[in-house]
Design a protein around this motif. Structure first.
Motif, PDB file in Angstrom:
ATOM      1  N   ARG A  53      41.112 -19.239   8.076  1.00  0.00           N
ATOM      2  CA  ARG A  53      41.554 -18.990   9.353  1.00  0.00           C
ATOM      3  C   ARG A  53      41.973 -17.297   9.469  1.00  0.00           C
ATOM      4  N   LYS A  54      42.468 -16.796   8.564  1.00  0.00           N
ATOM      5  CA  LYS A  54      42.612 -15.384   8.408  1.00  0.00           C
ATOM      6  C   LYS A  54      41.608 -14.675   8.506  1.00  0.00           C
ATOM      7  N   PHE A  55      40.509 -14.774   7.947  1.00  0.00           N
ATOM      8  CA  PHE A  55      39.361 -14.122   7.851  1.00  0.00           C
ATOM      9  C   PHE A  55      38.712 -14.095   9.288  1.00  0.00           C
ATOM     10  N   PHE A  56      38.476 -15.358   9.907  1.00  0.00           N
ATOM     11  CA  PHE A  56      37.660 -15.762  11.135  1.00  0.00           C
ATOM     12  C   PHE A  56      38.635 -15.132  12.284  1.00  0.00           C
ATOM     13  N   THR A  57      39.870 -15.379  12.300  1.00  0.00           N
ATOM     14  CA  THR A  57      40.734 -15.008  13.316  1.00  0.00           C
ATOM     15  C   THR A  57      41.022 -13.644  13.293  1.00  0.00           C
ATOM     16  N   LYS A  90      38.860 -34.772  10.850  1.00  0.00           N
ATOM     17  CA  LYS A  90      39.918 -33.964  10.439  1.00  0.00           C
ATOM     18  C   LYS A  90      40.254 -34.328   8.953  1.00  0.00           C
ATOM     19  N   SER A  91      40.283 -35.752   8.616  1.00  0.00           N
ATOM     20  CA  SER A  91      40.548 -35.956   7.227  1.00  0.00           C
ATOM     21  C   SER A  91      39.512 -35.350   6.115  1.00  0.00           C
ATOM     22  N   ASN A  92      38.459 -34.863   6.689  1.00  0.00           N
ATOM     23  CA  ASN A  92      37.701 -34.232   5.507  1.00  0.00           C
ATOM     24  C   ASN A  92      37.878 -32.567   5.156  1.00  0.00           C
ATOM     25  N   GLY A  93      38.816 -32.143   6.089  1.00  0.00           N
ATOM     26  CA  GLY A  93      39.173 -30.878   5.520  1.00  0.00           C
ATOM     27  C   GLY A  93      38.323 -30.003   6.583  1.00  0.00           C
ATOM     28  N   GLY A  94      38.348 -28.591   6.199  1.00  0.00           N
ATOM     29  CA  GLY A  94      37.582 -27.733   6.765  1.00  0.00           C
ATOM     30  C   GLY A  94      38.251 -27.070   8.081  1.00  0.00           C
ATOM     31  N   VAL A  95      37.513 -26.286   8.542  1.00  0.00           N
ATOM     32  CA  VAL A  95      38.154 -25.594   9.812  1.00  0.00           C
ATOM     33  C   VAL A  95      36.909 -25.161  10.955  1.00  0.00           C
ATOM     34  N   TRP A  96      37.085 -25.534  12.141  1.00  0.00           N
ATOM     35  CA  TRP A  96      35.884 -24.863  13.097  1.00  0.00           C
ATOM     36  C   TRP A  96      36.410 -23.681  13.929  1.00  0.00           C
ATOM     37  N   PHE A  97      35.335 -23.067  14.208  1.00  0.00           N
ATOM     38  CA  PHE A  97      35.659 -21.562  14.955  1.00  0.00           C
ATOM     39  C   PHE A  97      34.656 -21.639  16.106  1.00  0.00           C
ATOM     40  N   LYS A  98      35.065 -20.522  17.030  1.00  0.00           N
ATOM     41  CA  LYS A  98      33.973 -20.282  18.083  1.00  0.00           C
ATOM     42  C   LYS A  98      34.157 -18.964  18.643  1.00  0.00           C
ATOM     43  N   SER A  99      32.810 -18.358  18.642  1.00  0.00           N
ATOM     44  CA  SER A  99      32.750 -17.063  19.290  1.00  0.00           C
ATOM     45  C   SER A  99      31.593 -17.259  20.372  1.00  0.00           C
ATOM     46  N   GLY A 100      31.908 -16.887  21.681  1.00  0.00           N
ATOM     47  CA  GLY A 100      31.018 -16.972  22.519  1.00  0.00           C
ATOM     48  C   GLY A 100      30.735 -18.499  22.837  1.00  0.00           C
ATOM     49  N   SER A 101      29.469 -18.734  22.830  1.00  0.00           N
ATOM     50  CA  SER A 101      29.142 -20.152  22.979  1.00  0.00           C
ATOM     51  C   SER A 101      28.686 -20.837  21.442  1.00  0.00           C
ATOM     52  N   GLN A 133      29.584 -22.347  17.776  1.00  0.00           N
ATOM     53  CA  GLN A 133      30.571 -22.662  16.706  1.00  0.00           C
ATOM     54  C   GLN A 133      30.140 -22.509  15.450  1.00  0.00           C
ATOM     55  N   TYR A 134      31.218 -22.248  14.519  1.00  0.00           N
ATOM     56  CA  TYR A 134      31.137 -22.023  13.152  1.00  0.00           C
ATOM     57  C   TYR A 134      31.916 -23.243  12.319  1.00  0.00           C
ATOM     58  N   ILE A 135      31.311 -23.863  11.774  1.00  0.00           N
ATOM     59  CA  ILE A 135      31.882 -24.978  11.052  1.00  0.00           C
ATOM     60  C   ILE A 135      31.984 -25.009   9.668  1.00  0.00           C
ATOM     61  N   LEU A 136      33.112 -24.754   9.067  1.00  0.00           N
ATOM     62  CA  LEU A 136      33.322 -24.433   7.818  1.00  0.00           C
ATOM     63  C   LEU A 136      33.744 -25.944   6.997  1.00  0.00           C
ATOM     64  N   GLU A 137      32.948 -26.535   6.127  1.00  0.00           N
ATOM     65  CA  GLU A 137      33.344 -27.769   5.777  1.00  0.00           C
ATOM     66  C   GLU A 137      33.399 -27.674   4.149  1.00  0.00           C
ATOM     67  N   PRO A 138      34.276 -28.359   3.399  1.00  0.00           N
ATOM     68  CA  PRO A 138      34.156 -28.285   1.962  1.00  0.00           C
ATOM     69  C   PRO A 138      32.906 -28.368   1.499  1.00  0.00           C
ATOM     70  N   LYS A 139      32.344 -27.711   0.486  1.00  0.00           N
ATOM     71  CA  LYS A 139      30.916 -28.124   0.051  1.00  0.00           C
ATOM     72  C   LYS A 139      30.724 -29.592  -0.534  1.00  0.00           C
ATOM     73  N   ILE A 140      31.633 -30.025  -0.955  1.00  0.00           N
ATOM     74  CA  ILE A 140      31.216 -31.554  -1.345  1.00  0.00           C
ATOM     75  C   ILE A 140      30.715 -32.466  -0.120  1.00  0.00           C
ATOM     76  N   ILE A 141      31.445 -32.166   1.043  1.00  0.00           N
ATOM     77  CA  ILE A 141      31.111 -32.960   2.218  1.00  0.00           C
ATOM     78  C   ILE A 141      29.676 -32.400   2.579  1.00  0.00           C
ATOM     79  N   LEU A 142      29.518 -31.294   2.707  1.00  0.00           N
ATOM     80  CA  LEU A 142      27.862 -30.855   2.933  1.00  0.00           C
ATOM     81  C   LEU A 142      26.994 -31.386   2.013  1.00  0.00           C
TER      82      LEU A 142
END
Length: 74
Positions: free
Chosen positions: A24-28, A43-54, A56-65
């Motif tokens: 959050r600190k880095f991306f925002t 939401k229960s998987n953890g991670g956080v999503w961001f947007k720039s322009g159109s 989306q940047y989806i950060l998920e814990p590596k185990i989920i991916l």
């Protein structure tokens, strides 16, 4: 063979587990991206999503991916 991209919808990135606050600190603050809500079902998987322009940047814990068959790691 050549490809012509019309648009990119999103990037999905792996992140270490429990690093949402650092992301959050880095991306925002640094990149000036906007944090966006994840779908309720994810939401229960953890991670956080961001947007720039159109895009989306989806950060998920590596185990989920890795469970999804998407072994992407930066």
């Amino acid at each position: 063979m050549s490809f012509n991209f019309k648009s990119i919808d999103h990037f999905q990135l792996a992140s270490p587990k429990n690093t949402e606050e650092i992301a959050r600190k880095f991306f925002t603050n640094v990149l000036k991206f906007q944090e966006i809500d994840k779908p309720e079902t994810l939401k229960s998987n953890g991670g956080v999503w961001f947007k720039s322009g159109s895009i989306q940047y989806i950060l998920e814990p590596k185990i989920i991916l890795f469970q999804q068959g998407k072994p992407i790691q930066l």
